[in-house]
Design a protein around this motif. Structure first.
Motif, mmCIF file in Angstrom:
data_model
loop_
_atom_site.group_PDB
_atom_site.id
_atom_site.type_symbol
_atom_site.label_atom_id
_atom_site.label_comp_id
_atom_site.label_asym_id
_atom_site.label_seq_id
_atom_site.Cartn_x
_atom_site.Cartn_y
_atom_site.Cartn_z
ATOM 1 N N GLU A 313 30.833 33.276 49.990
ATOM 2 C CA GLU A 313 31.937 33.277 50.946
ATOM 3 C C GLU A 313 33.234 32.838 50.265
ATOM 4 O O GLU A 313 34.305 33.425 50.499
ATOM 5 C CB GLU A 313 31.622 32.356 52.116
ATOM 6 C CG GLU A 313 30.469 32.827 52.988
ATOM 7 C CD GLU A 313 30.068 31.815 54.042
ATOM 8 O OE1 GLU A 313 29.513 32.221 55.070
ATOM 9 O OE2 GLU A 313 30.325 30.608 53.838
ATOM 10 N N ALA A 314 33.140 31.800 49.428
ATOM 11 C CA ALA A 314 34.330 31.312 48.724
ATOM 12 C C ALA A 314 34.879 32.373 47.774
ATOM 13 O O ALA A 314 36.102 32.557 47.665
ATOM 14 C CB ALA A 314 33.991 30.032 47.953
ATOM 15 N N LEU A 315 33.985 33.078 47.087
ATOM 16 C CA LEU A 315 34.436 34.124 46.167
ATOM 17 C C LEU A 315 34.992 35.331 46.913
ATOM 18 O O LEU A 315 35.925 35.990 46.437
ATOM 19 C CB LEU A 315 33.285 34.551 45.258
ATOM 20 C CG LEU A 315 32.787 33.496 44.262
ATOM 21 C CD1 LEU A 315 31.623 34.040 43.448
ATOM 22 C CD2 LEU A 315 33.907 33.025 43.342
ATOM 23 N N VAL A 319 38.490 37.429 46.336
ATOM 24 C CA VAL A 319 38.578 38.888 46.225
ATOM 25 C C VAL A 319 39.638 39.427 47.176
ATOM 26 O O VAL A 319 40.459 40.277 46.813
ATOM 27 C CB VAL A 319 37.201 39.528 46.517
ATOM 28 C CG1 VAL A 319 37.337 41.038 46.695
ATOM 29 C CG2 VAL A 319 36.215 39.232 45.389
ATOM 30 N N THR A 320 39.658 38.913 48.403
ATOM 31 C CA THR A 320 40.632 39.362 49.399
ATOM 32 C C THR A 320 42.054 38.987 48.992
ATOM 33 O O THR A 320 42.978 39.815 49.052
ATOM 34 C CB THR A 320 40.310 38.749 50.770
ATOM 35 O OG1 THR A 320 39.000 39.167 51.176
ATOM 36 C CG2 THR A 320 41.323 39.200 51.809
ATOM 37 N N MET A 321 42.234 37.738 48.558
ATOM 38 C CA MET A 321 43.568 37.265 48.187
ATOM 39 C C MET A 321 44.096 37.974 46.944
ATOM 40 O O MET A 321 45.284 38.294 46.863
ATOM 41 C CB MET A 321 43.537 35.755 47.957
ATOM 42 C CG MET A 321 43.270 34.932 49.208
ATOM 43 S SD MET A 321 43.115 33.168 48.822
ATOM 44 C CE MET A 321 44.757 32.818 48.210
ATOM 45 N N ALA A 322 43.221 38.218 45.979
ATOM 46 C CA ALA A 322 43.657 38.820 44.720
ATOM 47 C C ALA A 322 43.722 40.344 44.793
ATOM 48 O O ALA A 322 44.304 40.981 43.911
ATOM 49 C CB ALA A 322 42.724 38.396 43.593
ATOM 50 N N ARG A 366 41.192 36.612 39.457
ATOM 51 C CA ARG A 366 42.615 36.642 39.802
ATOM 52 C C ARG A 366 43.484 37.291 38.734
ATOM 53 O O ARG A 366 44.709 37.308 38.846
ATOM 54 C CB ARG A 366 43.110 35.222 40.079
ATOM 55 C CG ARG A 366 42.371 34.580 41.251
ATOM 56 C CD ARG A 366 43.088 33.387 41.796
ATOM 57 N NE ARG A 366 42.430 32.895 42.999
ATOM 58 C CZ ARG A 366 43.045 32.232 43.954
ATOM 59 N NH1 ARG A 366 44.339 32.007 43.858
ATOM 60 N NH2 ARG A 366 42.389 31.797 45.005
ATOM 61 N N LYS A 367 42.865 37.822 37.691
ATOM 62 C CA LYS A 367 43.586 38.526 36.621
ATOM 63 C C LYS A 367 44.771 37.684 36.120
ATOM 64 O O LYS A 367 45.925 38.094 36.175
ATOM 65 C CB LYS A 367 44.092 39.874 37.125
ATOM 66 C CG LYS A 367 42.989 40.815 37.610
ATOM 67 C CD LYS A 367 42.093 41.245 36.469
ATOM 68 C CE LYS A 367 41.115 42.343 36.899
ATOM 69 N NZ LYS A 367 40.122 41.894 37.884
ATOM 70 N N PRO A 368 44.493 36.492 35.626
ATOM 71 C CA PRO A 368 45.585 35.586 35.257
ATOM 72 C C PRO A 368 46.289 35.981 33.963
ATOM 73 O O PRO A 368 45.731 36.691 33.122
ATOM 74 C CB PRO A 368 44.863 34.248 35.089
ATOM 75 C CG PRO A 368 43.486 34.635 34.639
ATOM 76 C CD PRO A 368 43.176 35.904 35.378
ATOM 77 N N ALA A 369 47.522 35.483 33.813
ATOM 78 C CA ALA A 369 48.246 35.610 32.551
ATOM 79 C C ALA A 369 48.009 34.379 31.688
ATOM 80 O O ALA A 369 48.139 34.428 30.461
ATOM 81 C CB ALA A 369 49.746 35.779 32.824
ATOM 82 N N PHE A 370 47.649 33.248 32.345
ATOM 83 C CA PHE A 370 47.452 31.980 31.638
ATOM 84 C C PHE A 370 46.308 31.227 32.302
ATOM 85 O O PHE A 370 46.230 31.136 33.534
ATOM 86 C CB PHE A 370 48.729 31.141 31.687
ATOM 87 C CG PHE A 370 48.570 29.740 31.141
ATOM 88 C CD1 PHE A 370 48.564 29.521 29.775
ATOM 89 C CD2 PHE A 370 48.425 28.657 31.994
ATOM 90 C CE1 PHE A 370 48.409 28.230 29.264
ATOM 91 C CE2 PHE A 370 48.279 27.366 31.496
ATOM 92 C CZ PHE A 370 48.270 27.149 30.126
#
Length: 443
Positions: A313-315, A319-322, A366-370
């Motif tokens: 559920e947390a993940l 997924v929805t936010m990102a 979240r496909k981060p840059a850092f």
């Protein structure tokens, strides 16, 4: 030592609700492992337990010295004045003379671990069970804690250490049991097993020690700077952690930070992320990045997941936010060696090592840059640690993510990072920046 069994709890033991069997003999008492409530009267007095997570064993509303003094007073039966004096002495032995008035949230991970050790041994128990007692400690503190536990054991006591730390196992000595998936792989004297491991898994475990790693090739063409800092100083309370620190971390670069416990390593990462303000200096972050571009991989994943929600559920929220595809969770679960069944569990029914890998999965979604990775492998066995570090550094190499890794393990940083910052003890005049650049790293 060895891999954690699937379904273990945050402390590496079986998940809640799983019964035990067999008998346990302590002195002239024989207890049934299937009725653990019968052990309760022994806690603190006969058996001292040091959990893996100091945040779960320390009262968040009590100052450090008060917690230790309470154990001396209520369990060992010392007078209040004597208990306070003993607590102050215990903290001083562990290099925490000035930490007695602080609450747990004001301590670094390594400092909180040492406070938990002092509280666990304050009752005078003859048998001490320590679950990863040196997690998050630098080599010098690790050796001090090992010596302290051995000396506290005395001539008539016993010490059971549960650890992934090969160096700690060597220093403790005695007998060694190597576990894999809940089964005994090998047992014998520590000296004999380290000298000539008889099983393939044991040899694989030893070979995965960061001291045995080959250095990671540096990025030939690092990208533009993702974060940078100039003349940075950080103060916590009335104490200056460091000053005069300047750094630059480029896209695709792995930047390592080492130093003793309490020197400000984690605070440096928090300042770069904008979570705490610096006392002096300037921090620049890449402009135009998306809202989730700067991510933190927490040292204590237990505190980073909502306890009452299932992992899946947390993940799903992430997924929805990102805005990424749900199938990416399955791909990352496989690459991190995680059982899909874990998604149906709550954090309390997942081992510390599994939860740390799930934390990394959540960050990568979240496909981060850092990524600021704060002691990202402190809960992992050496084999899993090596695979997780390969995944983190692979994200830097293939996706151009700038990665900052904080670790007490100098071998891990030495063989992983393109550039290294070493911090010293607060107040040390030699706290100046010391960089080590490898041949093709960012200049």
């Amino acid at each position: 030592m060895g891999q954690e069994p699937a379904g273990a709890g945050p402390d590496g033991h079986a998940a809640r609700g799983v019964g035990g069997k067999g008998r346990v003999a302590i002195g002239d008492r024989v207890l049934n492992a299937g009725t653990p409530d019968r052990f309760r009267g022994l806690w603190g007095r006969e058996i001292g337990v040091l959990p893996q997570e100091p945040w779960l064993s320390l009262d968040p509303l009590m100052r450090a010295e008060t917690q230790i003094a309470e154990a001396h007073r209520l369990v060992r039966g010392l007078l209040p004045r004597v208990a306070r004096a003993r607590a102050a002495s215990d903290l001083s032995e562990l290099g925490l003379a000035e930490a007695g008035s602080r609450f747990p949230h004001q301590l670094s991970g390594g400092m909180a671990q040492r406070v938990a050790i002092a509280a666990a041994r304050a009752g005078g128990a003859r048998i001490v069970i320590a679950d990863e007692p040196t997690k998050g400690l630098d080599a010098a503190r690790r050796d001090e804690v090992a010596d302290l536990l051995l000396s506290e054991m005395g001539q008539a006591g016993g010490l059971l250490i549960i650890t992934h730390d090969l160096s700690l196992a060597r220093r403790i000595g005695g007998r060694l049991i190597v576990l894999r998936a809940g089964q005994v792989v090998e047992s014998g004297t520590t000296r004999d097993i380290f000298a000539a491991p008889g099983q393939a898994y044991t040899r694989e475990l030893f070979a995965a020690d960061p001291e045995s790693w080959s250095p990671r090739p540096s990025a030939a063409h690092p990208g533009p700077a993702v974060v940078s800092a100039e003349d940075l100083a950080l103060v916590r309370g009335q104490r200056t952690l460091f000053q005069g620190v300047s750094l630059k971390i480029a896209a695709g670069q792995v930047f390592g930070v080492t130093g003793p416990s309490g020197c400000g390593k984690s605070s440096l990462g928090d300042a770069i992320l904008g979570l705490i303000p610096p006392a002096h200096g300037r921090i620049r972050r890449q402009g135009g990045a998306h809202p989730f571009a700067f991510q933190k991989l927490y040292q204590d994943p237990v505190a980073a997941f909502p306890r009452k929600r299932r992992i899946g559920e947390a993940l799903a929220d992430v997924v929805t936010m990102a805005g990424c595809a749900a199938r990416e969770v399955d791909v990352l679960m496989e690459s991190l060696g995680l059982d899909p069944k874990l998604l149906e569990r709550r954090p309390g029914a997942v081992s510390g090592g599994e939860l740390q890998r799930l934390s990394l999965l959540r960050v990568l979604l979240r496909k981060p840059a850092f990524i600021f990775a704060d002691e990202p492998t402190s809960r992992l066995d050496p084999i899993t640690q090596a695979s997780v570090i390969r995944l983190v550094t692979g994200a830097a190499d293939t996706d151009g993510i700038a990665v900052m890794i904080v670790s007490h393990d100098q071998a891990l940083i030495r063989n992983t990072a393109d550039s290294v910052l070493s911090l010293s003890e607060p107040g040390n005049e030699e706290t100046a920046l010391r960089h080590r650049h490898r041949a093709s790293s960012l200049s």
